[in-house]
Design a protein around this motif. Structure first.
Motif, PDB file in Angstrom:
ATOM      1  N   PRO A 240       0.791  -1.235   0.000  1.00  0.00           N
ATOM      2  CA  PRO A 240       0.000   0.000   0.000  1.00  0.00           C
ATOM      3  C   PRO A 240       0.824   1.287   0.000  1.00  0.00           C
ATOM      4  O   PRO A 240       0.258   2.375   0.025  1.00  0.00           O
ATOM      5  CB  PRO A 240      -0.830  -0.133   1.287  1.00  0.00           C
ATOM      6  N   TRP A 241       2.145   1.169  -0.045  1.00  0.00           N
ATOM      7  CA  TRP A 241       3.025   2.341  -0.120  1.00  0.00           C
ATOM      8  C   TRP A 241       3.564   2.553  -1.529  1.00  0.00           C
ATOM      9  O   TRP A 241       4.350   3.464  -1.777  1.00  0.00           O
ATOM     10  CB  TRP A 241       4.192   2.167   0.845  1.00  0.00           C
ATOM     11  N   HIS A 242       3.167   1.690  -2.470  1.00  0.00           N
ATOM     12  CA  HIS A 242       3.691   1.700  -3.836  1.00  0.00           C
ATOM     13  C   HIS A 242       2.775   2.549  -4.723  1.00  0.00           C
ATOM     14  O   HIS A 242       1.610   2.224  -4.923  1.00  0.00           O
ATOM     15  CB  HIS A 242       3.753   0.247  -4.334  1.00  0.00           C
ATOM     16  N   TYR A 243       3.331   3.646  -5.272  1.00  0.00           N
ATOM     17  CA  TYR A 243       2.559   4.543  -6.130  1.00  0.00           C
ATOM     18  C   TYR A 243       3.183   4.587  -7.522  1.00  0.00           C
ATOM     19  O   TYR A 243       4.401   4.675  -7.665  1.00  0.00           O
ATOM     20  CB  TYR A 243       2.492   5.946  -5.526  1.00  0.00           C
ATOM     21  N   ARG A 244       2.327   4.516  -8.519  1.00  0.00           N
ATOM     22  CA  ARG A 244       2.787   4.450  -9.914  1.00  0.00           C
ATOM     23  C   ARG A 244       2.152   5.547 -10.751  1.00  0.00           C
ATOM     24  O   ARG A 244       0.968   5.857 -10.607  1.00  0.00           O
ATOM     25  CB  ARG A 244       2.420   3.086 -10.505  1.00  0.00           C
ATOM     26  N   TYR A 245       2.938   6.088 -11.655  1.00  0.00           N
ATOM     27  CA  TYR A 245       2.429   7.114 -12.565  1.00  0.00           C
ATOM     28  C   TYR A 245       1.739   6.478 -13.762  1.00  0.00           C
ATOM     29  O   TYR A 245       2.298   5.586 -14.416  1.00  0.00           O
ATOM     30  CB  TYR A 245       3.563   8.018 -13.062  1.00  0.00           C
ATOM     31  N   VAL A 246       0.511   6.933 -14.071  1.00  0.00           N
ATOM     32  CA  VAL A 246      -0.226   6.452 -15.247  1.00  0.00           C
ATOM     33  C   VAL A 246      -0.851   7.608 -16.026  1.00  0.00           C
ATOM     34  O   VAL A 246      -1.531   7.382 -17.024  1.00  0.00           O
ATOM     35  CB  VAL A 246      -1.349   5.459 -14.835  1.00  0.00           C
ATOM     36  N   GLY A 247      -0.644   8.840 -15.579  1.00  0.00           N
ATOM     37  CA  GLY A 247      -1.257   9.990 -16.226  1.00  0.00           C
ATOM     38  C   GLY A 247      -2.499  10.438 -15.482  1.00  0.00           C
ATOM     39  O   GLY A 247      -3.197   9.619 -14.869  1.00  0.00           O
ATOM     40  N   LYS A 248      -2.813  11.718 -15.528  1.00  0.00           N
ATOM     41  CA  LYS A 248      -3.896  12.279 -14.720  1.00  0.00           C
ATOM     42  C   LYS A 248      -5.270  11.699 -15.053  1.00  0.00           C
ATOM     43  O   LYS A 248      -6.059  11.393 -14.161  1.00  0.00           O
ATOM     44  CB  LYS A 248      -3.919  13.806 -14.864  1.00  0.00           C
ATOM     45  N   GLU A 249      -5.580  11.575 -16.334  1.00  0.00           N
ATOM     46  CA  GLU A 249      -6.914  11.087 -16.709  1.00  0.00           C
ATOM     47  C   GLU A 249      -7.137   9.660 -16.213  1.00  0.00           C
ATOM     48  O   GLU A 249      -8.157   9.360 -15.587  1.00  0.00           O
ATOM     49  CB  GLU A 249      -7.098  11.128 -18.228  1.00  0.00           C
ATOM     50  N   VAL A 250      -6.174   8.782 -16.476  1.00  0.00           N
ATOM     51  CA  VAL A 250      -6.293   7.388 -16.063  1.00  0.00           C
ATOM     52  C   VAL A 250      -6.281   7.274 -14.544  1.00  0.00           C
ATOM     53  O   VAL A 250      -7.086   6.549 -13.948  1.00  0.00           O
ATOM     54  CB  VAL A 250      -5.156   6.538 -16.673  1.00  0.00           C
ATOM     55  N   ALA A 251      -5.376   8.003 -13.902  1.00  0.00           N
ATOM     56  CA  ALA A 251      -5.262   7.948 -12.440  1.00  0.00           C
ATOM     57  C   ALA A 251      -6.546   8.418 -11.766  1.00  0.00           C
ATOM     58  O   ALA A 251      -7.022   7.800 -10.809  1.00  0.00           O
ATOM     59  CB  ALA A 251      -4.082   8.792 -11.972  1.00  0.00           C
ATOM     60  N   THR A 252      -7.112   9.510 -12.262  1.00  0.00           N
ATOM     61  CA  THR A 252      -8.344  10.040 -11.671  1.00  0.00           C
ATOM     62  C   THR A 252      -9.472   9.026 -11.792  1.00  0.00           C
ATOM     63  O   THR A 252     -10.224   8.785 -10.837  1.00  0.00           O
ATOM     64  CB  THR A 252      -8.747  11.351 -12.372  1.00  0.00           C
ATOM     65  N   PHE A 253      -9.574   8.389 -12.948  1.00  0.00           N
ATOM     66  CA  PHE A 253     -10.632   7.402 -13.165  1.00  0.00           C
ATOM     67  C   PHE A 253     -10.444   6.202 -12.232  1.00  0.00           C
ATOM     68  O   PHE A 253     -11.391   5.749 -11.583  1.00  0.00           O
ATOM     69  CB  PHE A 253     -10.618   6.936 -14.622  1.00  0.00           C
TER      70      PHE A 253
END
Length: 274
Positions: A240-253
């Motif tokens: 639960p400490w692992h964060y990944r970048y996927v872009g704002k639109e995808v992340a928000t969804f």
């Protein structure tokens, strides 16, 4: 005599009511994974949180999904699926740069501005944090995995990796350390964010206000919580400490719909198995 009979009837009635209540509570109780640990279940009828066994989130209405095509997933490394069944080549290495706030941690050069914005926001919110992992080369992940397999094998009394029994140690290691090529850290778009209690890696003992803030705001900078405990049975990992970048639109969804990346990816690739 009549009073005694009435008393017995009353007590029998109360016992029947009590029995009904107990049976009802047992039938409504739920077995849930406790702390995300494999085979660690707790049975309770007084849960005040979401049943962690209910891993699959109902699929959102089709027309609200981001309009992505398979080529978008191919062309953007931040959308690549990397797991045990979708391995990166040992030769794969993205263009990386040093994360300024660290002594030696590296991250994708392409998405470094987004990471810096995310880290700036965490600091502005008043939180102390520590980046425990970022980019890892295939060779380093291979070293971590083989070390764990060797450690397990030694505990089994096996010293020769050619021993057929060594495979058991390898199989167990795969449940603890990501197999070489299956780690998002090699992709260069993931960071492990800890607090000052990072040494034990016990999530419940870390600053929950920090993680509540991260979960509430990470999508604003294009990041998702990649391996939440409640999605363990789908992702295979509880980080639960692992964060990944996927872009704002995808992340928000993903964050708004309560999905894990596997669920999101499977919408665009129906044959995807997880």
């Amino acid at each position: 005599m009549k009073k005694k009979t009435m008393w017995i009837i009353t007590m029998l009635g109360l016992c029947l009511v009590l029995y009904t209540i107990i049976v009802s509570r047992l039938e409504s109780s739920t077995s849930v994974i406790f702390g995300g640990s494999e085979n660690a279940f707790v049975r309770s009828d007084s849960m005040t949180f979401v049943d962690l066994n209910a891993t699959a989130t109902p699929e959102p209405t089709v027309d609200i999904w981001p309009q992505l095509k398979s080529k978008d997933f191919e062309d953007n490394q931040c959308l690549w699926m990397v797991n045990d069944k979708n391995l990166l080549s040992s030769a794969f290495k993205p263009d990386i740069s040093k994360i300024e706030r660290t002594r030696y941690m590296m991250y994708s050069t392409q998405y470094m501005p987004e990471l810096n914005a995310f880290l700036d926001a965490i600091e502005e919110a008043g939180f102390t944090y520590f980046i425990g992992a970022a980019f890892r080369e295939y060779s380093f992940q291979n070293h971590l995995f083989n070390s764990k397999a060797s450690q397990i094998a030694a505990g089994m009394g096996i010293s020769d990796y050619l021993d057929p029994e060594y495979q058991k140690a390898v199989d167990e290691a795969r449940t603890i350390v990501m197999f070489p090529g299956s780690s998002e850290h090699q992709l260069g778009v993931a960071v492990d964010i800890f607090d000052e209690n990072r040494s034990r890696l016990v999530y419940s003992e870390m600053n929950q206000e920090l993680y509540e803030w991260l979960d509430a705001h990470c999508a604003e900078y294009g990041f998702i919580k990649r391996y939440p405990t409640r999605k363990l049975l789908l992702t295979g990992w509880d980080e639960p400490w692992h964060y990944r970048y996927v872009g704002k639109e995808v992340a928000t969804f993903i964050m708004e719909q309560g999905l894990c990346y596997e669920e999101f990816y499977a919408h665009y690739f129906p044959d995807f198995e997880y």
